[in-house]
Scaffold this motif. Structure first.
Motif, short mmCIF file in Angstrom:
data_model
loop_
_atom_site.label_atom_id
_atom_site.label_comp_id
_atom_site.label_asym_id
_atom_site.label_seq_id
_atom_site.Cartn_x
_atom_site.Cartn_y
_atom_site.Cartn_z
N GLN B 106 0.83 -1.20 0.00
CA GLN B 106 0.00 0.00 0.00
C GLN B 106 0.87 1.25 0.00
O GLN B 106 2.03 1.21 0.41
CB GLN B 106 -0.91 0.02 1.24
CG GLN B 106 -1.78 -1.21 1.38
CD GLN B 106 -2.78 -1.36 0.24
OE1 GLN B 106 -3.45 -0.40 -0.13
NE2 GLN B 106 -2.87 -2.55 -0.34
N VAL B 107 0.28 2.33 -0.43
CA VAL B 107 0.96 3.63 -0.36
C VAL B 107 0.37 4.42 0.80
O VAL B 107 -0.49 3.94 1.53
CB VAL B 107 0.84 4.39 -1.69
CG1 VAL B 107 1.58 3.65 -2.79
CG2 VAL B 107 -0.62 4.60 -2.07
N VAL B 108 0.83 5.66 0.93
CA VAL B 108 0.63 6.37 2.20
C VAL B 108 -0.84 6.69 2.50
O VAL B 108 -1.21 6.86 3.67
CB VAL B 108 1.50 7.64 2.21
CG1 VAL B 108 0.94 8.68 1.24
CG2 VAL B 108 1.62 8.22 3.61
N ASN B 109 -1.68 6.77 1.51
CA ASN B 109 -3.08 7.12 1.78
C ASN B 109 -4.03 5.94 1.52
O ASN B 109 -5.22 6.15 1.29
CB ASN B 109 -3.50 8.33 0.94
CG ASN B 109 -3.41 8.06 -0.54
OD1 ASN B 109 -2.80 7.08 -0.95
ND2 ASN B 109 -4.03 8.91 -1.35
N GLN B 110 -3.50 4.72 1.56
CA GLN B 110 -4.34 3.55 1.37
C GLN B 110 -4.18 2.61 2.56
O GLN B 110 -3.26 2.74 3.35
CB GLN B 110 -3.98 2.82 0.07
CG GLN B 110 -4.25 3.67 -1.17
CD GLN B 110 -3.83 2.95 -2.45
OE1 GLN B 110 -2.97 2.07 -2.42
NE2 GLN B 110 -4.43 3.33 -3.56
N ASN B 111 -5.11 1.65 2.65
CA ASN B 111 -5.11 0.75 3.79
C ASN B 111 -5.08 -0.71 3.33
O ASN B 111 -5.58 -1.05 2.25
CB ASN B 111 -6.36 0.97 4.64
CG ASN B 111 -6.38 2.34 5.28
OD1 ASN B 111 -5.47 2.70 6.02
ND2 ASN B 111 -7.42 3.12 4.99
N ASN B 112 -4.54 -1.57 4.20
CA ASN B 112 -4.66 -3.01 3.97
C ASN B 112 -6.02 -3.54 4.42
O ASN B 112 -6.52 -4.51 3.85
CB ASN B 112 -3.55 -3.77 4.72
CG ASN B 112 -2.19 -3.53 4.12
OD1 ASN B 112 -1.35 -2.87 4.70
ND2 ASN B 112 -1.98 -4.05 2.92
N PHE B 113 -6.57 -2.90 5.43
CA PHE B 113 -7.88 -3.35 5.92
C PHE B 113 -8.71 -2.15 6.32
O PHE B 113 -8.21 -1.20 6.93
CB PHE B 113 -7.72 -4.28 7.13
CG PHE B 113 -9.02 -4.67 7.75
CD1 PHE B 113 -9.84 -5.61 7.14
CD2 PHE B 113 -9.46 -4.08 8.93
CE1 PHE B 113 -11.06 -5.96 7.70
CE2 PHE B 113 -10.67 -4.43 9.49
CZ PHE B 113 -11.48 -5.37 8.86
#
Lengths: 117, 276
Positions: B106-113
């Motif tokens: 993921q990148v800085v503004n995304q989430n795994n969950f």
């Protein structure tokens, strides 16, 4: 007179792979999705789908399931699975049940798994 | 009677908490070759009884997951756990929840969950209906250190040190409610998988509710970190070692009971070597 209308669906997918030198790491994945209903009045739609025979390593394996229910009775849907690789382990489950006068019951499950570039 | 309840109840509880972890900086675990995504969407409206149970346990390492209790040099592991349960009976129930899990980088503004849920419940007037719901999100990350030159894309990030020191961080956030009426929304999210250490590990949790009953929200954590890299003992029989330079334990729990007019709590955790 009470009429019992049992309805159940389940979709089970078991995928296993073996590591080969310099290629794809070993994995062992299993996923199950399904639903059931019992009651005296029902309007129900389910959709199942899976894709696990691919022509490309980068075409992901997918499994989908959805249930759309309204009625009087008890509705249940679920999804459960485990995904194991050399460096990761995931276990996952969800089960939803509604009993009574069901105005709306919608559950949709989607699983996708594939190699990363 | 109604006025009396409002006077004795808790009118407004508004609390925001922000936690920023600088010292025990997390270095995210990178994605495995095979990545998974799981998405569930649930939407129910029922007069009667409703239950929902959901759980995820996800463990991932930069090395091999095995029965060994100790990490190898430069190995990192992370364990994420999420659980949610809702039981409602003898009432009107509206329940909506969307959950997404993505094990890719993921990148800085995304989430795994991320899980977003909304629950409305009102007991039948001629029955003793009630609702109980709880949610918890936990993240446990450990590392024996990393070579900074291998872990940063930013050309300036690794100039301060040649290594990202070992750390051992664990934190949990969650909430619960039990009562006879509620209108509730909650959002839980986390990120701990990224290709590079430029992306910080993050966890966020927020809950907003009004109702009749008892509401609680909490976090608890234990952060430990070193300054120097993990090392192989020169004596050969002690395995990999690390020296601890920082230790933080913290917890907070907010509880309200009665006619709850507003209960809002947000918690945010970020840990990384390169942050905004």
């Amino acid at each position: 007179m009470r009429i019992i209308v049992p309805v159940s669906f389940a979709l089970l997918l078991l995928l296993m792979g073996t590591a080969t030198a310099g290629s794809i790491p070993a994995f062992c994945n299993i996923m199950e999705m399904g639903s059931s209903f019992s009651g005296k009045a029902l309007s129900m739609t389910t959709i199942t789908g899976d894709q696990y025979v691919g022509s490309s390593l980068f075409r992901p394996q997918t499994t989908t399931y959805s249930a759309d229910i309204a009625g009087i009775g008890t509705a249940t849907s679920f999804m459960r699975g485990t995904m194991n690789g050399a460096s990761s382990s995931i276990s996952f489950s969800q089960q939803t049940t509604a009993s009574g006068t069901i105005m709306k019951y919608f559950a949709e499950y989607h699983w996708s798994s594939g190699g990363s570039c | 009677m109604c006025l009396s309840i409002k006077r004795t109840g808790i009118f407004v509880l508004l609390l925001a908490f922000f936690l920023l972890g600088y010292a025990c900086a997390d270095d995210p675990v990178n994605a495995t070759y095979q990545t998974h995504s799981i998405r569930t969407e649930t939407s129910v409206v029922v007069y009667g009884t409703f239950t929902n149970e959901a759980s995820i346990v996800w463990q991932q390492s930069t090395g091999a997951l095995d029965d060994s209790t100790s990490l190898d040099l430069y190995e990192r592991q992370a364990t994420m756990s999420y659980s949610e349960s809702t039981y409602a009976n003898n009432g009107y129930v509206e329940y909506n929840r969307v959950a997404d899990l993505d094990t890719g980088n993921q990148v800085v503004n995304q989430n795994n969950f991320k899980s977003t849920r909304q629950l409305d419940f009102e007991s039948f007037s001629d029955a003793y209906g009630s609702v109980v719901t709880s949610e918890s999100l936990a993240l446990d990350t450990v590392s024996m250190g990393s070579l900074a030159s291998d872990r940063f894309t930013c050309p300036f990030a690794s100039s301060g040190s040649s290594v990202i020191p070992p750390y051992c961080n664990i934190l949990e956030m969650g909430s619960s409610f039990s009562g006879t009426a509620v209108s509730l929304t909650s959002v839980a999210s986390e990120r701990h998988i990224a290709a590079r250490a430029d992306v910080p590990v993050a966890m966020d949790y927020g809950i907003s509710l009004a109702g009749q009953g008892t509401a609680s929200a909490y976090y608890r954590m234990h952060l430990q970190g070193g300054r120097d890299p993990g090392y192989v003992s020169p004596f050969g029989d002690d395995g990999i070692s690390a020296q601890k330079s920082l230790d933080i334990m913290a917890s907070e729990k907010t509880t309200a009971s009665g006619a709850i007019q507003s209960f809002e709590k947000t918690m945010s955790y970020g840990s990384g070597t390169r942050r905004y």
